[in-house]
Design a protein around this motif. Sequence first.
Motif, PDB file in Angstrom:
ATOM      1  N   GLY A   1      51.867  74.205  37.277  1.00  0.00           N
ATOM      2  CA  GLY A   1      52.763  74.373  38.411  1.00  0.00           C
ATOM      3  C   GLY A   1      52.773  75.801  38.882  1.00  0.00           C
ATOM      4  N   GLU A   2      52.937  76.668  37.924  1.00  0.00           N
ATOM      5  CA  GLU A   2      53.055  78.074  38.234  1.00  0.00           C
ATOM      6  C   GLU A   2      51.879  78.583  39.060  1.00  0.00           C
ATOM      7  OE1 GLU A   2      54.300  81.940  35.585  1.00  0.00           O
ATOM      8  OE2 GLU A   2      53.908  79.997  34.670  1.00  0.00           O
ATOM      9  N   LEU A   3      50.716  78.071  38.729  1.00  0.00           N
ATOM     10  CA  LEU A   3      49.494  78.612  39.321  1.00  0.00           C
ATOM     11  C   LEU A   3      48.860  77.662  40.304  1.00  0.00           C
ATOM     12  CD1 LEU A   3      48.130  79.914  35.992  1.00  0.00           C
ATOM     13  CD2 LEU A   3      48.898  81.322  37.899  1.00  0.00           C
TER      14      LEU A   3
ATOM     15  N   VAL B   1      53.848  64.741  42.811  1.00  0.00           N
ATOM     16  CA  VAL B   1      54.746  65.133  43.909  1.00  0.00           C
ATOM     17  C   VAL B   1      56.213  64.805  43.642  1.00  0.00           C
ATOM     18  CG1 VAL B   1      52.987  65.018  45.706  1.00  0.00           C
ATOM     19  CG2 VAL B   1      54.335  62.972  45.179  1.00  0.00           C
ATOM     20  N   LYS B   2      56.480  64.124  42.525  1.00  0.00           N
ATOM     21  CA  LYS B   2      57.851  63.637  42.337  1.00  0.00           C
ATOM     22  C   LYS B   2      58.894  64.740  42.475  1.00  0.00           C
ATOM     23  CE  LYS B   2      60.930  61.214  39.206  1.00  0.00           C
ATOM     24  NZ  LYS B   2      61.770  62.292  38.674  1.00  0.00           N
ATOM     25  N   ASN B   3      58.698  65.849  41.798  1.00  0.00           N
ATOM     26  CA  ASN B   3      59.728  66.878  41.874  1.00  0.00           C
ATOM     27  C   ASN B   3      59.658  67.726  43.131  1.00  0.00           C
ATOM     28  OD1 ASN B   3      61.393  66.400  39.624  1.00  0.00           O
ATOM     29  ND2 ASN B   3      59.700  67.010  38.306  1.00  0.00           N
ATOM     30  N   PRO B   4      58.498  68.264  43.455  1.00  0.00           N
ATOM     31  CA  PRO B   4      58.523  69.127  44.639  1.00  0.00           C
ATOM     32  C   PRO B   4      58.767  68.370  45.950  1.00  0.00           C
ATOM     33  CG  PRO B   4      56.293  68.996  43.683  1.00  0.00           C
ATOM     34  CD  PRO B   4      57.210  68.302  42.745  1.00  0.00           C
TER      35      PRO B   4
ATOM     36  N   ARG C   1      53.628  77.551  49.125  1.00  0.00           N
ATOM     37  CA  ARG C   1      53.421  76.335  48.335  1.00  0.00           C
ATOM     38  C   ARG C   1      53.777  76.551  46.865  1.00  0.00           C
ATOM     39  NH1 ARG C   1      49.837  73.391  51.857  1.00  0.00           N
ATOM     40  NH2 ARG C   1      51.266  73.170  53.607  1.00  0.00           N
ATOM     41  N   SER C   2      53.412  77.708  46.333  1.00  0.00           N
ATOM     42  CA  SER C   2      53.748  77.997  44.940  1.00  0.00           C
ATOM     43  C   SER C   2      55.251  77.947  44.738  1.00  0.00           C
ATOM     44  CB  SER C   2      53.250  79.393  44.550  1.00  0.00           C
ATOM     45  OG  SER C   2      51.983  79.321  43.975  1.00  0.00           O
TER      46      SER C   2
ATOM     47  N   SER D   1      59.803  76.059  42.058  1.00  0.00           N
ATOM     48  CA  SER D   1      61.256  75.898  42.090  1.00  0.00           C
ATOM     49  C   SER D   1      61.673  74.522  41.586  1.00  0.00           C
ATOM     50  CB  SER D   1      61.758  76.097  43.517  1.00  0.00           C
ATOM     51  OG  SER D   1      61.306  75.030  44.313  1.00  0.00           O
ATOM     52  N   SER D   2      60.762  73.576  41.640  1.00  0.00           N
ATOM     53  CA  SER D   2      61.158  72.216  41.285  1.00  0.00           C
ATOM     54  C   SER D   2      60.872  71.871  39.836  1.00  0.00           C
ATOM     55  CB  SER D   2      60.415  71.232  42.195  1.00  0.00           C
ATOM     56  OG  SER D   2      59.050  71.184  41.845  1.00  0.00           O
TER      57      SER D   2
END
Lengths: 323, 323, 323, 323, 323, 323
Positions: free
Chosen positions: A87-89, B49-52, B291-292, B297-298
């Motif tokens: 996620g981070e990257l 994609v569930k969280n973001p 996008r990052s 954040s999610s």
Amino acid sequence: MFYHVKELQFNARVSKPDPRFARLLLEQFGGPNGELKAAMQYFVQAFSVKNPYPDQYDMLMDIATEEFSHLEIVGATIQMLLDGVNGELKDVADSDEMMALLGGKSAKEGYIHEAMVNPQFGVLSGGGPRLTDSNGVPWMGSYVNANGDPTVDLRSNIAAESRAKIVYEYLLKFTDDPSVKETLMFLMTREIAHYQMFEAALNKIQPNFPPGIRQGDPRYSNTYFNMSSGADARGPWNDGTSTQLGETWQYVADPLAKVEQTNGLVDSEIAGTHRTMESMKEAEETLGKMRSKEIKSSIPDKDIQWSTYGAEKKNDGDTGTFL
Amino acid sequence: MFYHVKELQFNARVSKPDPRFARLLLEQFGGPNGELKAAMQYFVQAFSVKNPYPDQYDMLMDIATEEFSHLEIVGATIQMLLDGVNGELKDVADSDEMMALLGGKSAKEGYIHEAMVNPQFGVLSGGGPRLTDSNGVPWMGSYVNANGDPTVDLRSNIAAESRAKIVYEYLLKFTDDPSVKETLMFLMTREIAHYQMFEAALNKIQPNFPPGIRQGDPRYSNTYFNMSSGADARGPWNDGTSTQLGETWQYVADPLAKVEQTNGLVDSEIAGTHRTMESMKEAEETLGKMRSKEIKSSIPDKDIQWSTYGAEKKNDGDTGTFL
Amino acid sequence: MFYHVKELQFNARVSKPDPRFARLLLEQFGGPNGELKAAMQYFVQAFSVKNPYPDQYDMLMDIATEEFSHLEIVGATIQMLLDGVNGELKDVADSDEMMALLGGKSAKEGYIHEAMVNPQFGVLSGGGPRLTDSNGVPWMGSYVNANGDPTVDLRSNIAAESRAKIVYEYLLKFTDDPSVKETLMFLMTREIAHYQMFEAALNKIQPNFPPGIRQGDPRYSNTYFNMSSGADARGPWNDGTSTQLGETWQYVADPLAKVEQTNGLVDSEIAGTHRTMESMKEAEETLGKMRSKEIKSSIPDKDIQWSTYGAEKKNDGDTGTFL
Amino acid sequence: MFYHVKELQFNARVSKPDPRFARLLLEQFGGPNGELKAAMQYFVQAFSVKNPYPDQYDMLMDIATEEFSHLEIVGATIQMLLDGVNGELKDVADSDEMMALLGGKSAKEGYIHEAMVNPQFGVLSGGGPRLTDSNGVPWMGSYVNANGDPTVDLRSNIAAESRAKIVYEYLLKFTDDPSVKETLMFLMTREIAHYQMFEAALNKIQPNFPPGIRQGDPRYSNTYFNMSSGADARGPWNDGTSTQLGETWQYVADPLAKVEQTNGLVDSEIAGTHRTMESMKEAEETLGKMRSKEIKSSIPDKDIQWSTYGAEKKNDGDTGTFL
Amino acid sequence: MFYHVKELQFNARVSKPDPRFARLLLEQFGGPNGELKAAMQYFVQAFSVKNPYPDQYDMLMDIATEEFSHLEIVGATIQMLLDGVNGELKDVADSDEMMALLGGKSAKEGYIHEAMVNPQFGVLSGGGPRLTDSNGVPWMGSYVNANGDPTVDLRSNIAAESRAKIVYEYLLKFTDDPSVKETLMFLMTREIAHYQMFEAALNKIQPNFPPGIRQGDPRYSNTYFNMSSGADARGPWNDGTSTQLGETWQYVADPLAKVEQTNGLVDSEIAGTHRTMESMKEAEETLGKMRSKEIKSSIPDKDIQWSTYGAEKKNDGDTGTFL
Amino acid sequence: MFYHVKELQFNARVSKPDPRFARLLLEQFGGPNGELKAAMQYFVQAFSVKNPYPDQYDMLMDIATEEFSHLEIVGATIQMLLDGVNGELKDVADSDEMMALLGGKSAKEGYIHEAMVNPQFGVLSGGGPRLTDSNGVPWMGSYVNANGDPTVDLRSNIAAESRAKIVYEYLLKFTDDPSVKETLMFLMTREIAHYQMFEAALNKIQPNFPPGIRQGDPRYSNTYFNMSSGADARGPWNDGTSTQLGETWQYVADPLAKVEQTNGLVDSEIAGTHRTMESMKEAEETLGKMRSKEIKSSIPDKDIQWSTYGAEKKNDGDTGTFL
């Protein structure tokens, strides 16, 4: 018709990312003994029993749907095991930017090393699960066994549950994450439960051995050929009474001589059994008629319809139970 | 978590058995553009994609679940297309008995001929669907495209729906059964609907071109290499302005000379565009950061949980809508 | 007919060997979104459009041939990434000799460790590229989508270019070699260019939606089934007007009830559109006639010949452009 | 870098459509011994010999490129064999319309029957070639043999050409079309030509046996184990002198006894040869040094570049020959 | 009919466990050039030659059976390489218990690291061999080449032995275990022996070139097309006399011009050979008759029987040799 | 170590050629439930039990070797079914010659029609068996289930024998040839015999449920989730006592509510069983120790040797029994 609710059947959690275990866990996502295999196997088997054996249909669809729900649990766990890392990257543009973000060359090297665990997490799926086994081999429809005969299919399912169970057992050795272990224990235990469901369903069908209709030639059903010489062993598989037909095992110590003497076994005599060629034929005909009748009576010749709806529906109240 | 209700989403019916069409229809059961492919593709894409992006997750799971329901419709139709033929003989023990039942040698010969249409209906699945294409090739996990970037995945889905649509269109030429045609029309139309859903979702993401973050080197983004000589054609793909970046196509009539003169293109100059190396870098950084941020954040760093339940659940009322 | 010139289309160079990145790069050599897939997809699609649509044929063969040239660039890069490592030891007879040459046990251990990155570089290909993805799974013909309808195939190509683009983007994170990055940037940018070529070609075909001829049943073309309950989302994919047909989305909040009430959707009414069953049929017939005519007129009934040569050739001067 | 010219290398023509033969011919398009296999095998092998053995590289690329051109001939022939049939109906919307166009039910039935020959021509590819064998199994990267050693690869090629040749020979039995036969004869003959090219290249490498560097243990290199009893035969493969090493065959009539007596062959004595453990080692070292030197001298340690261009290019005039 | 004796053909031993080498060695267990491939290739080829060519049948079955015995040696070695590691922990229930047994976290970490070498040793096979290559790709029936013509099949076998030999040679670089090296040397040497057996059998068949019956069109059998421009090389493969037919190579420096001038090669003239269209036809007919006769004479039209037994058996004494 | 004797284990004969049945019979040669699958499954499983459980090893190798012998019977039968047809024409050069030999165009057409039954008999194998299923899909190593735990593997074998049995039963419907039927009956009956051998071996291991060591969480081992609503059925699989653990089935009529109320099942209570978390742990530890001991005691830490020979051999006399 399927529905989906966004909650997982089991409350899967992950304490911290672990891409290595994510790779191992792929085995149960897209591997030959994984959840998709189970789900699809029971789903595909269900089509042929829906009309003649609605209770089996119900059981198969209950378990198939649970396995789809397990597939979702496994996928969610893989995603969570990868998220922190990727996620981070995920949307960093470049290896230079990566180094900046990660605070140095060695951190970046570590990241790349992790990525090598399964390259396709890094360069293909962008950090999500793929429909492969733990080595990256794509899932295949040939994993699914569905042969249109419940006495066969249920045995395939018992074996499938056994394999799925042992894979979860093996997986439990490779993680220390208590949350992940809890999820694996749940999934493993469900295989134990399903095993017993299929066994009960098989037991209810009588007779269920041999699978299918044909009874087997009494000249060949109780012979044991000693084909591997040296350190020969005797046990209940070649000595005493056979488990299902109750025949006496005939041990052929020297198969080559036997084959030579019997014109390639064609001149073998019946031994160790009360079954005869005639009794075999009779049993086949009786059983064949019984099963054919069950199936024929349930299938119209034409204008076939799979479901009834609304007013027409016979067991209207049933869905109420579920919802 | 998945549920199942025993009614099909669409009222699939069959006027009379047709094993040949059953074989063709396998293409949409276990083929590369079939319903399982569609269902699994959207299901697998959904994890990342569930969280973001919860709204995309909802759309993907809605459509994935509908595709599973379509898979069931296709399987049920194949089963009904085979049932009349196989049902009758399913549990006949022997070819002699078959002849008796079918009323003569030629009827039996006809039956065997039908069976040859797809041998595995006869000798492997016992008259049910198999997870293969119409030639018997098992479904493969590699049919599923899921690359962890919505601007890529949604385009994969638009293409997948296009292919599924045309296969239904082709299939409609090979059956006269009005009931089967009605089902195929429903399924084909749903691909048209899904296509537009994915397109709308893609349009909502801005910018969405190029897919991903990296913007593309302005020296190479608008060159057209004329690699196939003879009967050369010009059109909007090599003449005028490019569709997305709005650059002017640079037509290279003689690629070999160009390659020789530019030290293997390395010395190419930027042409036909206002983009520069600097503007490209800037755009990448801006977009990468955006996008990052959305993704980071999610996703919690540790103690990640997929679902909340009961009291803890934030959007408790939601499921009420559905049920 | 193909030719080859020994210079690569792009001046690919490698600063120093890197077997790990060589493994990752296999994804674009023999992987599902790699250069061979692209080359073969456009090449195979081209056969069916050559006569009816020669301009599309030209474009497909131009791009297919460029993709073959890219395949060569990727293979050359993999070879160079491996050469320094393997070359030296390629023809050493034995592990003892290796140790001597490498100057000690630990150097040898390092070499073996590198080899484990992809065992088949070490024990199968002798240090060259293989036609597999980065996990060693062989390339498969099923990666290629070619469905004989340009409105479908061009959409498959747009999606394929999107995937190829993102894989290059991901790969760029895993190397610091400036030469390799330059090559990857070139290859990635070309996918952006090709994407726009295919899009332009698709736009030129009118109408191009729905793909194929059949128009879709107006009862089912604008329905959205809310199949995944909880956290339901609304957006342009289920609210407002559909992207292509301009119909109003009909949101079905409770699909099960709908299915029950409409006899499995069969009794659905048309809503949200001006299209009718009649207008649909008419559109299909008109379009079908148009397309059939285009194709029929271009294909002789017998004595078919693919190419003309020399004196007979119509567009004789054309090849001059290229050479 | 590849080019393409639109004329086929051979003037392929088809007298009349024949979908059955189109199916058979797929064997040489996407089958294990077909043209794509050949093209890719020589293309992939070429990477590792480019620097150390530029003459082999030239030969491999000449033949690889010709095989790509043959692939195009085979694909074009399949397309022409299908065109007449599919073209007419390609864009007919429906089975009703088909019946009208074809002039009746039985003509339509005939059409469907033809389609069943290979269902995917009808419902997947829309009447074009697919990358499969004649049974619909997708082409696989594992068909390609490239082991990084010319003495091995050239032998793989000799065998590959032999198989391709016999498949064309078999195919010639299944068509009466004089145009198609002419094309098949051309393609078959080219396999005969290529066979001899590879053989000549292998002969030029000395020594070329055993393939690779290692020489083989003299205790095991000339033993023949009689593992299949009954009707034992003697011939030059187990009697007299071996073909390459010139050793005397040692026939072991009773392998089990031999294995028992020699502690699992470990205590075997050297017989039938002048070779010794020492001479074997020496030969390996000499050869190993020679080959290592050839390879090392051709590969820089860093800053590796595949091609040179323009001014830099050493053999500038060469391409002139071709163009 | 097969037998088995529990002793291995070669006394395979392992000095100490080495899971990494176990992974590499899978290449010869379930890889494309491994022992199963060899065994199955010769076994499958043998069916078609049994009656017409019993001496070839004997040789093929002797070698096939030896290869099965080698498969067993390879599998046993993999098992021994894994046993020490896995055995100890095989039935430990849990990762906690593992840590206790192994004496701490870092030892456990090391164990897991080893497991990652091939995850499926850890989580699927429970520490035994699997039928895959060293990357985990399952063995495939398409590895087996059997084309029903001895002049083709024997060439396939010569190439297969060459590949198997080089893979053993490569493997020898990756282990220091003297016991394992001894086994590998034995197995590698046997490939050298088998190579020469197949070559001797091929030489005995006269004529054996071209493979099969068809002789090849003299217009195309000695042409060399210079398809790859730049750095063109000349050698015995395109200059002088061809190896088998003894024709003079015709070098086509500019293939495109040639194709244009000869109406797609159709108007090519015979050159460089004494063969004519007539002599080709004659040779084909003579050879065709000879081979057809050999085969037809050995196969009864009906009531075909594979083996004779006991009294009926003609070569009764033969099996005595073996036992 | 394997041997071979040229007589088949069973006297397989064929009354007259039948290429269609030859195609069907491929299912048992190279299909997922065929003889090669069985042979390889037991052979691969045997490696891991050789030392700890020599009696199981003996049984597995006895049956594996018999299955190889059955593979030979099936291959021989396919060859005989094809011989009459192909033999005659095997080495005919051309379709013209075929017509002459067969006596006219229609006879030739018939021959070609037969060939289309499985094109690869005609154009690839030259009339011999291939390692594919009846649709031409190559055999795959993934058919083999071997998980390193006898309580799992034996269940896989029971299921495999069930499937092999039903496929023979299905095949018996598609041939009238009394000789072929006799062979099929023998082969089918042997599956019945093997089934009972594996069952006996499984029964001898105590405890054998659950497979492996881990016992299953008592909170989840007896729950039945009613996941498919409508026409719900009750039976011994969800009502009463479970087959192996003897627990009382807990029927969850509304799984969604249950999941919501129990925080994703995590807060489930133990019900319907006397088992506790503690008793589960204890059972696991006891069993784990027992099994670990059995295995550890049989495997040396280093200098492992698979077989002993000659003087060293302990059970020297044993092989005498066999020979």
